[in-house]
Design an enzyme around this catalytic site. Structure first.
Site, PDB file in Angstrom:
ATOM      1  N   ASP A  12      -4.907  -4.261  14.115  1.00 12.64           N
ATOM      2  CA  ASP A  12      -4.808  -4.864  12.795  1.00 12.64           C
ATOM      3  C   ASP A  12      -4.440  -3.740  11.861  1.00 12.64           C
ATOM      4  O   ASP A  12      -5.035  -2.650  11.912  1.00 12.64           O
ATOM      5  CB  ASP A  12      -6.113  -5.527  12.366  1.00 12.64           C
ATOM      6  CG  ASP A  12      -5.909  -6.408  11.136  1.00 12.64           C
ATOM      7  OD1 ASP A  12      -4.811  -7.019  11.022  1.00 12.64           O
ATOM      8  OD2 ASP A  12      -6.815  -6.502  10.293  1.00 12.64           O
ATOM      9  N   SER A  13      -3.434  -3.960  11.089  1.00 16.79           N
ATOM     10  CA  SER A  13      -2.941  -2.882  10.244  1.00 16.79           C
ATOM     11  C   SER A  13      -2.441  -3.455   8.935  1.00 16.79           C
ATOM     12  O   SER A  13      -2.183  -4.654   8.809  1.00 16.79           O
ATOM     13  CB  SER A  13      -1.810  -2.124  10.943  1.00 16.79           C
ATOM     14  OG  SER A  13      -0.772  -3.003  11.321  1.00 16.79           O
ATOM     15  N   ASP A  57       7.603  -1.337   5.373  1.00 15.63           N
ATOM     16  CA  ASP A  57       8.285  -0.085   5.734  1.00 15.63           C
ATOM     17  C   ASP A  57       9.323   0.365   4.706  1.00 15.63           C
ATOM     18  O   ASP A  57       9.444   1.571   4.435  1.00 15.63           O
ATOM     19  CB  ASP A  57       8.958  -0.216   7.101  1.00 15.63           C
ATOM     20  CG  ASP A  57       7.968  -0.141   8.259  1.00 15.63           C
ATOM     21  OD1 ASP A  57       6.748   0.023   7.995  1.00 15.63           O
ATOM     22  OD2 ASP A  57       8.395  -0.252   9.417  1.00 15.63           O
ATOM     23  N   LYS A  78       9.523   7.394  13.608  1.00 15.97           N
ATOM     24  CA  LYS A  78       8.428   6.571  13.096  1.00 15.97           C
ATOM     25  C   LYS A  78       7.217   6.650  14.017  1.00 15.97           C
ATOM     26  O   LYS A  78       6.082   6.839  13.551  1.00 15.97           O
ATOM     27  CB  LYS A  78       8.884   5.115  12.942  1.00 15.97           C
ATOM     28  CG  LYS A  78       7.777   4.185  12.455  1.00 15.97           C
ATOM     29  CD  LYS A  78       8.267   2.753  12.339  1.00 15.97           C
ATOM     30  CE  LYS A  78       7.131   1.821  11.971  1.00 15.97           C
ATOM     31  NZ  LYS A  78       7.559   0.403  11.868  1.00 15.97           N
TER      32      LYS A  78
END
Length: 214
Positions: A81-82, A171, A191
Site C-alpha cells: 500500500d503506497s 509520478d 525509478k
C-alpha cells in the site's frame, strides 16, 4: 523447489500492471529457477480476491491484502500500500492517494485536484514523499502464516505541473530529492533504484527469497 515454468509461485496482490512489472524486475535473477515472467503473477491470474483497503495505515492495508490472497491461493503473497504524503497537508493524501478526487484509480483527476489545492503554496513549502509498505504472507501448515512488513520512502518536492510520460499516479509531479526531473521522466531502472516501492521491496527481498527457496 518447483521447476521453472511449472506454474505461479508468488502472487502480487494487485491488478496494477505497473506494480507487477516493477516487482518482476526487482526479483529477476534473485531466485535460482524462478521464471519471473510466468511465475510471479498478479491476483487476477490466480483468482485472488478483491480486498477492501479499510486500514488506517499503509502497513495495515498491505498486510490485509497479503493475508487474504495467501489464504485464498495457498501461495506466498506480496501486497503493498503506497501513496503520496504532502507535508503542508499533514501527510495527506496518504492512504487516500488513489481516490483523492473521489473515484479510485482516476490518476488524472487525483493529480489535478492536488495541484489545485496547492496552487498558492510556495515552492519552498512543497515538500512531499512517496511512502510504501510492502507485506509478505507465507502460508504454512495448519493455517499458520509467516508475515513480514517493510517500509520505503522517496522524498522530494511537488512540481507545479506534470512532467514526463512514464510511471503512473502522482509520478509526473514529484521531483525526487537531489534530482531535476520528475519521477515520470526517469527510466524504469532509475525509478526502481530510488523509489519508495523499490526500497520497500528490496528490504523485503530476503524474506521473499527464503520463501521461494524452500
Amino acid at each position: 523447489m518447483s521447476e521453472a515454468g511449472s506454474g505461479p509461485r508468488l502472487v502480487l496482490a494487485t491488478h496494477n500492471q505497473g506494480k507487477l512489472r516493477e516487482l518482476r524486475e526487482l526479483l529477476r535473477g534473485q531466485v535460482p529457477g524462478l521464471d519471473v515472467d510466468s511465475q510471479v503473477v498478479d491476483a487476477g491470474a490466480v483468482g485472488g480476491p478483491d480486498v477492501v483497503e479499510d486500514g488506517v495505515t499503509f502497513e495495515e492495508n498491505a498486510l490485509k491484502k497479503a493475508r487474504a490472497v495467501a489464504e485464498a491461493t495457498g501461495l506466498p503473497a506480496i501486497a503493498d500500500d503506497s501513496g503520496l504524503s504532502v507535508e503542508v497537508l499533514g501527510g495527506a493524501p496518504g492512504i487516500f492517494s488513489a481516490r483523492w478526487a473521489g473515484r479510485h484509480g482516476d490518476d488524472r483527476a487525483n493529480l489535478e485536484l492536488l495541484l489545485a489545492q496547492l496552487q498558492d503554496v510556495k515552492d519552498e513549502h512543497r515538500q512531499a514523499a512517496f511512502v510504501c509498505a510492502a507485506a509478505l504472507a507465507v502460508p504454512g501448515p495448519d493455517g499458520a502464516r509467516r508475515e513480514t512488513v517493510r517500509l520505503g520512502e522517496m522524498p522530494g518536492s511537488l512540481l507545479r505541473e506534470p512532467r514526463g510520460d512514464g510511471g503512473f499516479g502522482y509520478d509526473p509531479i514529484l521531483q525526487p530529492q537531489g534530482l531535476q526531473v520528475s519521477v515520470a521522466e526517469l527510466t524504469g531502472e532509475e525509478k526502481n533504484a530510488i523509489s519508495h516501492r523499490g526500497h520497500a521491496f528490496r528490504a523485503l527481498l530476503p524474506a521473499i527469497v527464503e520463501a521461494l527457496s524452500r
